[in-house]
Design an enzyme around this catalytic site. Sequence first.
Site, PDB file in Angstrom:
ATOM      1  N   THR A  12     -28.924 -27.818   4.550  1.00  0.00           N
ATOM      2  CA  THR A  12     -27.594 -28.337   4.270  1.00  0.00           C
ATOM      3  C   THR A  12     -27.607 -29.861   4.303  1.00  0.00           C
ATOM      4  O   THR A  12     -28.606 -30.487   4.657  1.00  0.00           O
ATOM      5  CB  THR A  12     -26.581 -27.850   5.324  1.00  0.00           C
ATOM      6  OG1 THR A  12     -26.998 -28.325   6.612  1.00  0.00           O
ATOM      7  CG2 THR A  12     -26.485 -26.335   5.344  1.00  0.00           C
ATOM      8  N   MET A  13     -26.483 -30.454   3.929  1.00  0.00           N
ATOM      9  CA  MET A  13     -26.329 -31.886   4.148  1.00  0.00           C
ATOM     10  C   MET A  13     -26.494 -32.168   5.635  1.00  0.00           C
ATOM     11  O   MET A  13     -26.188 -31.326   6.480  1.00  0.00           O
ATOM     12  CB  MET A  13     -24.953 -32.357   3.672  1.00  0.00           C
ATOM     13  CG  MET A  13     -24.712 -32.198   2.181  1.00  0.00           C
ATOM     14  SD  MET A  13     -23.100 -32.831   1.647  1.00  0.00           S
ATOM     15  CE  MET A  13     -23.385 -34.595   1.797  1.00  0.00           C
ATOM     16  N   ASP A  14     -27.013 -33.348   5.949  1.00  0.00           N
ATOM     17  CA  ASP A  14     -27.166 -33.781   7.344  1.00  0.00           C
ATOM     18  C   ASP A  14     -28.312 -33.081   8.064  1.00  0.00           C
ATOM     19  O   ASP A  14     -28.390 -33.136   9.291  1.00  0.00           O
ATOM     20  CB  ASP A  14     -25.867 -33.581   8.119  1.00  0.00           C
ATOM     21  CG  ASP A  14     -25.604 -34.693   9.125  1.00  0.00           C
ATOM     22  OD1 ASP A  14     -26.201 -35.769   8.965  1.00  0.00           O
ATOM     23  OD2 ASP A  14     -24.811 -34.485  10.063  1.00  0.00           O
ATOM     24  N   LYS A  17     -33.172 -34.071   5.002  1.00  0.00           N
ATOM     25  CA  LYS A  17     -34.041 -33.901   3.830  1.00  0.00           C
ATOM     26  C   LYS A  17     -34.602 -35.235   3.335  1.00  0.00           C
ATOM     27  O   LYS A  17     -35.786 -35.352   3.055  1.00  0.00           O
ATOM     28  CB  LYS A  17     -33.268 -33.205   2.701  1.00  0.00           C
ATOM     29  CG  LYS A  17     -32.860 -31.777   3.020  1.00  0.00           C
ATOM     30  CD  LYS A  17     -32.054 -31.149   1.901  1.00  0.00           C
ATOM     31  CE  LYS A  17     -30.783 -31.909   1.602  1.00  0.00           C
ATOM     32  NZ  LYS A  17     -29.877 -32.010   2.789  1.00  0.00           N
ATOM     33  N   SER A  18     -33.740 -36.239   3.220  1.00  0.00           N
ATOM     34  CA  SER A  18     -34.213 -37.538   2.723  1.00  0.00           C
ATOM     35  C   SER A  18     -35.137 -38.204   3.733  1.00  0.00           C
ATOM     36  O   SER A  18     -36.091 -38.888   3.355  1.00  0.00           O
ATOM     37  CB  SER A  18     -33.022 -38.449   2.404  1.00  0.00           C
ATOM     38  OG  SER A  18     -32.267 -37.928   1.330  1.00  0.00           O
ATOM     39  N   GLU A  89     -33.098 -35.275  -3.725  1.00  0.00           N
ATOM     40  CA  GLU A  89     -31.853 -34.844  -4.388  1.00  0.00           C
ATOM     41  C   GLU A  89     -32.164 -33.940  -5.587  1.00  0.00           C
ATOM     42  O   GLU A  89     -31.528 -34.020  -6.642  1.00  0.00           O
ATOM     43  CB  GLU A  89     -31.023 -36.057  -4.834  1.00  0.00           C
ATOM     44  CG  GLU A  89     -30.710 -37.048  -3.740  1.00  0.00           C
ATOM     45  CD  GLU A  89     -29.767 -36.514  -2.671  1.00  0.00           C
ATOM     46  OE1 GLU A  89     -29.251 -35.381  -2.823  1.00  0.00           O
ATOM     47  OE2 GLU A  89     -29.531 -37.233  -1.679  1.00  0.00           O
ATOM     48  N   ALA A  90     -33.126 -33.051  -5.396  1.00  0.00           N
ATOM     49  CA  ALA A  90     -33.606 -32.210  -6.493  1.00  0.00           C
ATOM     50  C   ALA A  90     -32.569 -31.205  -6.968  1.00  0.00           C
ATOM     51  O   ALA A  90     -32.707 -30.638  -8.062  1.00  0.00           O
ATOM     52  CB  ALA A  90     -34.888 -31.480  -6.069  1.00  0.00           C
ATOM     53  N   GLN A  91     -31.525 -30.974  -6.177  1.00  0.00           N
ATOM     54  CA  GLN A  91     -30.475 -30.055  -6.620  1.00  0.00           C
ATOM     55  C   GLN A  91     -29.792 -30.548  -7.888  1.00  0.00           C
ATOM     56  O   GLN A  91     -29.236 -29.758  -8.655  1.00  0.00           O
ATOM     57  CB  GLN A  91     -29.427 -29.841  -5.521  1.00  0.00           C
ATOM     58  CG  GLN A  91     -28.521 -31.030  -5.232  1.00  0.00           C
ATOM     59  CD  GLN A  91     -29.099 -31.968  -4.204  1.00  0.00           C
ATOM     60  OE1 GLN A  91     -30.263 -31.851  -3.813  1.00  0.00           O
ATOM     61  NE2 GLN A  91     -28.290 -32.904  -3.731  1.00  0.00           N
TER      62      GLN A  91
END
Length: 225
Positions: A12-14, A17-18, A89-91
């Site tokens: 999920t966000m947060d 991932k980055s 941000e591959a989504q």
Amino acid sequence: MTVAELTFWTGTMDAGKSTLALQTNHNHASRGRVGLIFTSHDRAGEAVVSSRLGLTHDALEVTDDFSFWRFVVDRLTQGGRIDYLVCDEAQFYTPTQVDDLAKITDELQIDVFCFGILTDFRTSLFPGSARLVELADRTEVLQVEALCWCGRRATHNARTENGVMVTEGDVVVVGDVEEEPVPLDAAAAEPVVAYEVLCRQHHRRRMTAARARAVSLVSEPLPFG
């Protein structure tokens, strides 16, 4: 002989991932490997990968008409060296672009590391993420769990506009996870967009942290009147 792989890291966000994307690039570059970093619609702006921990790195911006295959082949034809790709941000990538990444892995033996969210704020799979799940050699779920305001593991991404959760609208709207909803600027023409991670139960109920606090402040009626 080492065989190149297409790997998809998701959460999920947060969930970091980055941060992991930047750490992956650092680890490979520190061993003398040469790589390229790509991103799309990063919250910090165009052509940059940014982590909520404050880390940033220049990147190549992926637009809908960008061709990974053509770009990489051109770079190699001109004498460049590429050992791996980091794709954050591959989504937001198109299914065709994901097909290109798989082709680069198989035909050129270049490792591809992708990082992205599985589902959008409507709980629907992003097309790019769906294609990555279909094609990746490995799909890994980040072990750092983002938490809903209630303390449960967050599994869904919620979008808020002026502090109110919405389930309709454009899929790609850049925003960030905010602890407090930003109030509407009366002079602004557009609503203030933010994101929040929630457990499934509270996503279904549209119960954001701000709404939960508001409900808790409502006085309970006395048992007599």
